[in-house]
Write a protein that holds these residues in place. Structure first.
Motif, PDB file in Angstrom:
ATOM      1  N   ARG B  90     -16.793  -4.689 -19.048  1.00  0.00           N
ATOM      2  CA  ARG B  90     -15.472  -5.286 -19.252  1.00  0.00           C
ATOM      3  C   ARG B  90     -15.541  -6.209 -20.456  1.00  0.00           C
ATOM      4  O   ARG B  90     -16.608  -6.726 -20.765  1.00  0.00           O
ATOM      5  CB  ARG B  90     -15.049  -6.106 -18.026  1.00  0.00           C
ATOM      6  CG  ARG B  90     -14.698  -5.264 -16.820  1.00  0.00           C
ATOM      7  CD  ARG B  90     -14.326  -6.133 -15.626  1.00  0.00           C
ATOM      8  NE  ARG B  90     -13.967  -5.311 -14.476  1.00  0.00           N
ATOM      9  CZ  ARG B  90     -12.721  -4.910 -14.203  1.00  0.00           C
ATOM     10  NH1 ARG B  90     -11.725  -5.275 -14.990  1.00  0.00           N
ATOM     11  NH2 ARG B  90     -12.477  -4.139 -13.155  1.00  0.00           N
ATOM     12  N   SER B  93     -13.462 -11.433 -22.255  1.00  0.00           N
ATOM     13  CA  SER B  93     -12.354 -12.220 -21.707  1.00  0.00           C
ATOM     14  C   SER B  93     -12.249 -12.017 -20.198  1.00  0.00           C
ATOM     15  O   SER B  93     -11.678 -12.829 -19.490  1.00  0.00           O
ATOM     16  CB  SER B  93     -11.047 -11.802 -22.374  1.00  0.00           C
ATOM     17  OG  SER B  93     -10.850 -10.411 -22.181  1.00  0.00           O
ATOM     18  N   GLU B  94     -12.806 -10.908 -19.698  1.00  0.00           N
ATOM     19  CA  GLU B  94     -12.712 -10.634 -18.256  1.00  0.00           C
ATOM     20  C   GLU B  94     -14.012 -10.921 -17.513  1.00  0.00           C
ATOM     21  O   GLU B  94     -13.991 -11.297 -16.342  1.00  0.00           O
ATOM     22  CB  GLU B  94     -12.332  -9.158 -18.032  1.00  0.00           C
ATOM     23  CG  GLU B  94     -10.913  -8.844 -18.398  1.00  0.00           C
ATOM     24  CD  GLU B  94     -10.487  -7.449 -17.961  1.00  0.00           C
ATOM     25  OE1 GLU B  94      -9.321  -7.124 -18.168  1.00  0.00           O
ATOM     26  OE2 GLU B  94     -11.321  -6.684 -17.415  1.00  0.00           O
ATOM     27  N   LEU B 167     -15.672 -14.199 -13.968  1.00  0.00           N
ATOM     28  CA  LEU B 167     -14.779 -13.040 -13.989  1.00  0.00           C
ATOM     29  C   LEU B 167     -13.353 -13.553 -13.883  1.00  0.00           C
ATOM     30  O   LEU B 167     -13.071 -14.468 -13.105  1.00  0.00           O
ATOM     31  CB  LEU B 167     -15.068 -12.093 -12.824  1.00  0.00           C
ATOM     32  CG  LEU B 167     -14.102 -10.902 -12.758  1.00  0.00           C
ATOM     33  CD1 LEU B 167     -14.815  -9.587 -13.049  1.00  0.00           C
ATOM     34  CD2 LEU B 167     -13.393 -10.817 -11.421  1.00  0.00           C
ATOM     35  N   ASP B 168     -12.487 -12.977 -14.681  1.00  0.00           N
ATOM     36  CA  ASP B 168     -11.080 -13.361 -14.633  1.00  0.00           C
ATOM     37  C   ASP B 168     -10.266 -12.112 -14.946  1.00  0.00           C
ATOM     38  O   ASP B 168     -10.247 -11.650 -16.083  1.00  0.00           O
ATOM     39  CB  ASP B 168     -10.822 -14.470 -15.676  1.00  0.00           C
ATOM     40  CG  ASP B 168      -9.409 -15.045 -15.549  1.00  0.00           C
ATOM     41  OD1 ASP B 168      -8.585 -14.442 -14.830  1.00  0.00           O
ATOM     42  OD2 ASP B 168      -9.156 -16.093 -16.171  1.00  0.00           O
ATOM     43  N   VAL B 169      -9.667 -11.524 -13.927  1.00  0.00           N
ATOM     44  CA  VAL B 169      -8.869 -10.312 -14.156  1.00  0.00           C
ATOM     45  C   VAL B 169      -7.458 -10.518 -13.609  1.00  0.00           C
ATOM     46  O   VAL B 169      -7.265 -11.148 -12.568  1.00  0.00           O
ATOM     47  CB  VAL B 169      -9.478  -9.055 -13.470  1.00  0.00           C
ATOM     48  CG1 VAL B 169     -10.798  -8.669 -14.123  1.00  0.00           C
ATOM     49  CG2 VAL B 169      -9.647  -9.260 -11.981  1.00  0.00           C
ATOM     50  N   ARG B 357      -4.230 -12.195  -9.616  1.00  0.00           N
ATOM     51  CA  ARG B 357      -5.247 -12.675 -10.538  1.00  0.00           C
ATOM     52  C   ARG B 357      -6.481 -12.966  -9.687  1.00  0.00           C
ATOM     53  O   ARG B 357      -6.389 -13.661  -8.669  1.00  0.00           O
ATOM     54  CB  ARG B 357      -4.775 -13.959 -11.231  1.00  0.00           C
ATOM     55  CG  ARG B 357      -5.813 -14.493 -12.209  1.00  0.00           C
ATOM     56  CD  ARG B 357      -5.338 -15.806 -12.830  1.00  0.00           C
ATOM     57  NE  ARG B 357      -6.245 -16.223 -13.900  1.00  0.00           N
ATOM     58  CZ  ARG B 357      -6.178 -17.413 -14.479  1.00  0.00           C
ATOM     59  NH1 ARG B 357      -5.249 -18.286 -14.111  1.00  0.00           N
ATOM     60  NH2 ARG B 357      -7.027 -17.735 -15.427  1.00  0.00           N
ATOM     61  N   ARG B 359     -10.477 -14.368  -9.745  1.00  0.00           N
ATOM     62  CA  ARG B 359     -11.492 -15.057 -10.556  1.00  0.00           C
ATOM     63  C   ARG B 359     -12.753 -15.311  -9.738  1.00  0.00           C
ATOM     64  O   ARG B 359     -12.690 -15.546  -8.529  1.00  0.00           O
ATOM     65  CB  ARG B 359     -10.951 -16.409 -11.023  1.00  0.00           C
ATOM     66  CG  ARG B 359     -10.083 -16.314 -12.269  1.00  0.00           C
ATOM     67  CD  ARG B 359      -9.481 -17.650 -12.630  1.00  0.00           C
ATOM     68  NE  ARG B 359      -8.473 -18.066 -11.671  1.00  0.00           N
ATOM     69  CZ  ARG B 359      -7.893 -19.266 -11.668  1.00  0.00           C
ATOM     70  NH1 ARG B 359      -8.245 -20.177 -12.558  1.00  0.00           N
ATOM     71  NH2 ARG B 359      -6.977 -19.564 -10.769  1.00  0.00           N
TER      72      ARG B 359
END
Ligand code: FES
Ligand code: FES
Lengths: 169, 791
Positions: B90, B93-94, B167-169, B357, B359
């Motif tokens: 990924r 940013s993710e 992780l941030d999706v 979202r 995280r």
């Protein structure tokens, strides 16, 4: 380290009806002597602080946490481990009840529960389900949710009572 | 759908046969890792960090090496091993990959982190050695909560992860979702937190590593759910070809996920053994298992849902935050919990619009691993809370509102892009409600309410994806992609078969259930079938046991391999019986002619030809009776489902929650062994109850964990776990060899939601609703307090 700790002592232990001599440090627990010196690895260790009961064996017929007892304290007393249940390949009635009721999954706690139940039923053959549950609550099992362990012990107790009645009739 | 028929048709599959594992486990003849004794074996333990965050300024092991019995002690610099790094494909940013060193080098990130390994002649001397280790630190400020981690200018747990986010999706974001919320007649929200837990297999982790000079292999006997994965990482960290490492798994005393990731201790012990040229054993003690192993489950949800007047859900919007602790676990990474929650949260309900979202944050606490259920206990709890809250707002019954929203036509493709195969969502809920109604619990509740007692009835309704295949895991973008499994099967001259699998039972009974599958395929007696697992030299590769994949994937592979062996038996049999290949069939351990059942050959006859009289074989057939097959999960996998119904009483004096009744209606498709299925459900529910009511690992301001023994970490006993009735429904899976769906995790998933809903039902007169677990007596007393002060 204190040299006194290192001074080994010669112990003579009665385990499952046989005499064993072991030369060990005085601080060595009964659980470790059974498992690692006598290689009776059926007795398990899961906490070493007296809570889980995986190390339960019978000493003079009563359930004891072998992780809390020094081997030296077992001298002159009769120790029984899970290896004493059943005969050869033949399971004892209690072991059979455990397999019939699916009272074990990973089986790590099982020797402890078997010895606990063996000692408990010898003292309390007429125990009710609630009393069995109470007794079972002194050991931990992470797999079964306990219900089938209680079922197995209750069933074994009932069969023993029925057999007793037939014998005395 | 039908109630399962058990053995009516004379098959092993469906029968509650006694387990093949049991005799050795009951007689003390099983062999767990700590039961292994090797000549010249040393005992290892780890010097562990006493601070939660900081730099290591010095490690002095000189006094350790002087302790009688101590043979060696190594730091990270001494062993010089590669790191363990879990990667997701990924963008930065993710997802931010972070390395977990085998031993801490210059920095420590949690109390209990391994810094050095000490080897001694016996397990007592090694403890003496640990006491002589001297480590100095420049202690930093530990990051211990969501607030601390995300605060601007917070100290960083890993320098590469700015803001402490691993992780941030953001996913799905259905078009117009904000308008739906703005226009909806009913919007409810829930903020829920769940406690940090320990999966707590009764057997702690452990390893025995030794060098096998004859094979030229490092032999690592370790209690892992994923032997091949451990081999791959061992080879990587040690810089050796994989064929020089063999991982063998002895009997295992539970795992529940904590053992499906690679432990750094496994690597360190192997490296130390190679270094000293002697076997080395490490058995984790309970303190380390509670504080320094892998933990799980600490999550925070902020969710809202929009409903129409009829109680139909219109949209779901969720923010999921998972506190993954100090390191990303291999192979799943710190993304596992938030990705699971984000992808699957709509669950059994028809949710038309969805935004989420997810995280993962990193903190100075012991790292986490996927624990039985993985996020599903939490998001199911949140979903079920949202429905209950909406029901109250709209004046609907809690069961009725679920009925209006459950998926009832299959296959159903959800807003999350997942296609759900057929299940019994509505039927299971209806049955759970019927059981509690017919037993009179609703009347009892009214009766006791009159006496000022607090009885509550709660439900949960959920599904669980099982049998994730390579495609499903690839969607998570794991850099290494689990999914398939391979089985090799062999029949010898006695006509008995041994089938291998790459999965690893640690209580789930696969030696029995997989044998049931094979026995049916070949018409053999169960006593003539043996399953071998947990040996990387016996199967080319396999992904192990996790995510309820063993029967769905491993069992399907075993079944396919047995089928192929059957084909070979038929082929040889037809040749020997001098008939056409399509005129023979397998029956009762024999190959017989279809048109003349009196003409047949036993497997022993055929095996004799295959091995001892190979000149009689058909020309196109190789000697021997072996076959190999692999199986991979199909599409989005197959979904088990269940509904739980619970009755609780709250004790006003103590705040204690007593469970009076627990009913579970489960549907795992074809139950290979119903008794085993019930065992999995009951055991799973017990762990779910543990999370709902009892267990939590907390930390003080220094980052010192609160629970270092069973005295502080309250594990429920037979007095807290009630008897549980299990009711079976059966919607066979079209995607697995036997129509079975996975069953290992379901119990754990449904319990927290059902218990929490029951507690809130009991609290109804107070107007207070609880959303967090564990539901401690203090929380219950706090809620009851409100009643006393407001009436
Ligand atoms: S090991 Fe003895 S009580 Fe747990
Ligand atoms: S059967 Fe696994 S701990 Fe009891």
């Amino acid at each position: 380290m204190d040299d006194a700790v290192n001074d080994k002592v010669l112990l003579s232990l009665d385990v499952n009806g046989s005499e064993h001599e072991v030369l060990v440090e005085p601080r060595r627990t009964l659980a470790d002597v059974l498992r690692h010196d006598l290689e009776l690895t059926g007795t398990h260790i899961a906490c070493e602080h007296g809570v889980c009961g995986a190390c339960t064996v019978l000493v003079d017929g009563a359930p004891v946490r072998s992780c809390l007892m020094f081997a030296a304290q077992a001298e002159g007393r009769g120790v029984r481990t899970v290896e004493s249940l059943g005969r050869g390949d033949e399971l004892s009635d209690l072991q059979r009840a455990f397999t019939e009721h699916h009272a074990l999954q990973c089986g790590f706690c099982t020797p402890g529960f078997l010895m606990l139940a063996e000692g408990f039923l010898a003292a309390r053959p007429d125990a009710s389900r609630a009393e069995i549950r109470e007794a079972v609550s002194s050991n931990l099992c992470r797999c079964t949710g306990y219900q089938t362990i209680v079922d197995a012990i209750e069933d074994c107790a009932a069969r023993r009572r029925a057999a007793e009645r037939t014998r005395s009739a | 759908m039908r109630e399962p028929g058990f053995t009516a048709d004379g098959t092993w599959v469906g029968a509650s046969v006694k387990r093949k594992e049991d005799p050795r486990l009951l007689t003390g003849r099983a062999r767990f890792v700590d039961d292994i004794h090797l000549p010249r074996m040393l005992h290892a333990q780890f010097v562990r960090s006493s601070v939660a965050a900081g730099e290591i300024t010095s490690v002095d092991l000189s006094r350790v090496r002087d302790v009688p019995g101590v043979v060696a002690a190594f730091t990270a610099a001494d062993l010089d091993l590669g790191d363990i790094t879990a990667v997701l494909d990924r963008p930065r940013s993710e997802f931010v990959p972070t390395a977990m060193p085998v031993l801490a080098r210059d920095r420590v990130r949690f109390v209990g982190e391994p810094i050095a390994i000490v080897l001694a002649e016996d397990a007592y001397a090694v403890e003496d050695g640990l006491e002589a280790a001297e480590v100095t630190y420049r202690a930093g400020t530990p990051v211990l909560s969501e607030e601390q981690a995300l605060a601007p200018g917070a100290p960083l747990v890993h320098d590469e992860a700015a803001d402490n986010v691993l992780l941030d999706v953001s996913m799905f974001a259905t078009e117009g979702i904000d308008d739906i919320f703005a226009d909806a007649p009913c919007v409810v929200s829930v903020r829920a937190t769940t406690g940090r837990q320990n999966a707590l297999p009764l057997e702690t982790r452990g390893v025995v590593a030794s060098w096998d000079a004859r094979a030229g292999q490092l032999l690592v006997q370790t209690c892992t759910q994923v032997p091949h994965v451990v081999r791959t990482v061992l080879a990587g960290c040690l810089g050796r070809p994989e064929n020089t490492v063999r991982v063998v798994v002895p009997d295992m005393g539970g795992g529940f996920g904590i053992k499906c990731v690679v432990g750094r201790e496994e690597i360190a012990v192997a490296a130390a053994s190679l270094r000293v040229g002697r076997p080395v054993k490490w058995i984790e003690d309970r303190k380390d298992a509670l504080t320094a192993s892998f933990l799980a489950r600490e999550q925070r949800y902020q969710a809202r849902a929009a409903f129409d007047e009829a109680g139909r859900i219109l949209a779901l919007d969720a923010d999921v935050l998972c506190d993954m602790g100090a390191y990303s676990c291999y192979p799943f990474s710190a993304g596992i919990e938030p990705l699971m929650a984000s992808a699957e949260m709509p669950g059994v309900y028809r949710v038309p619009a969805y935004r989420v979202r997810g995280r993962a944050i990193t903190t100075n606490k012991a790292p986490t691993a996927p624990y039985r259920g993985v996020s599903r206990p939490q998001y199911v709890m949140v979903m079920e809370r949202l429905f209950e809250r909406a029901a109250r707002e709209l004046g609907l019954g809690p069961v009725e509102i679920r009925r209006r929203n459950l998926i009832t036509t299959f296959p159903y493709t959800g807003v999350n892009g997942i296609t759900y195969d057929p299940g019994s969502y509505l039927e299971s809920l209806n049955l759970a409600e019927r059981v509690l109604t017919e037993e009179g619990w609703y009347e009892r509740q009214r009766e006791l309410a009159g006496q000022g007692r607090f009885l509550g009835i709660g439900y949960s309704c959920f599904n669980e994806r099982t049998g994730y295949g390579s495609d499903a895991f690839a969607k998570r973008r794991m850099a290494v992609v689990p999914g398939f499994d391979i089985s090799e099967i062999r029949m010898d001259t006695s006509g008995t078969v041994v089938a291998t699998t790459g999965t690893m039972s640690h209580g789930q009974s696969h030696e029995t259930t997989m044998a049931q599958i094979v026995a049916d395929r070949l018409g053999l007696d169960l006593d003539h079938v043996f399953i071998q697992q947990g040996d990387t030299d016996r199967v080319a590769y396999g992904w192990g046991t996790f995510a309820s994949r063993s029967i769905t994937i491993g069992g399907s592979a075993v079944g396919l391999a047995a089928g192929r062996l059957g084909d070979k038996l038929l082929h040889i049999g037809a040749h020997l019986l001098r008939t056409r290949p399509d005129n023979v069939e397998l029956s009762g351990g024999r190959v017989r002619k279809c048109d003349d059942h009196t003409r047949s050959l036993s497997y022993v006859d055929i095996a004799e030809v295959a091995y001892l009289k190979a000149h009689l074989l058909p020309k196109d057939v190789d000697p021997g009776l072996t076959a190999t097959a692999s199986f991979d999960g199909i599409g989005d996998g197959t979904f088990s489902n269940a509904s739980h119904g619970v009755v609780v009483e709250l004790h006003a004096g103590t705040g204690q929650v007593e469970i009076l009744r627990y009913a579970c209606v489960e549907d795992c498709g074809v139950a290979i062994n119903p008794q085993v299925v019930e065992g999995q459900a009951r055991g799973g529910i017990a762990q779910g109850i543990a999370g709902a009511l009892f267990e939590q690992v907390t930390y003080d301001e220094q980052g010192e964990p609160s629970a270092a023994s069973f005295i502080d970490y309250k594990v429920p006993t037979a007095c807290e776990i009630p008897d549980i009735s299990i009711h079976h429904l059966e919607t066979p899976s079209a995607f697995t060899g036997n129509g079975a769906k996975g069953v290992g995790e379901g119990g754990t998933i449904g319990a927290p939601a059902a218990v929490l809903n029951a507690v809130n039902d009991a609290l109804r007169p107070t107007g207070v609703e609880l959303d967090d677990t564990p539901i401690t007596p203090e929380r219950v007393l706090g809620a009851l307090e409100v009643r006393w002060t407001t009436r």
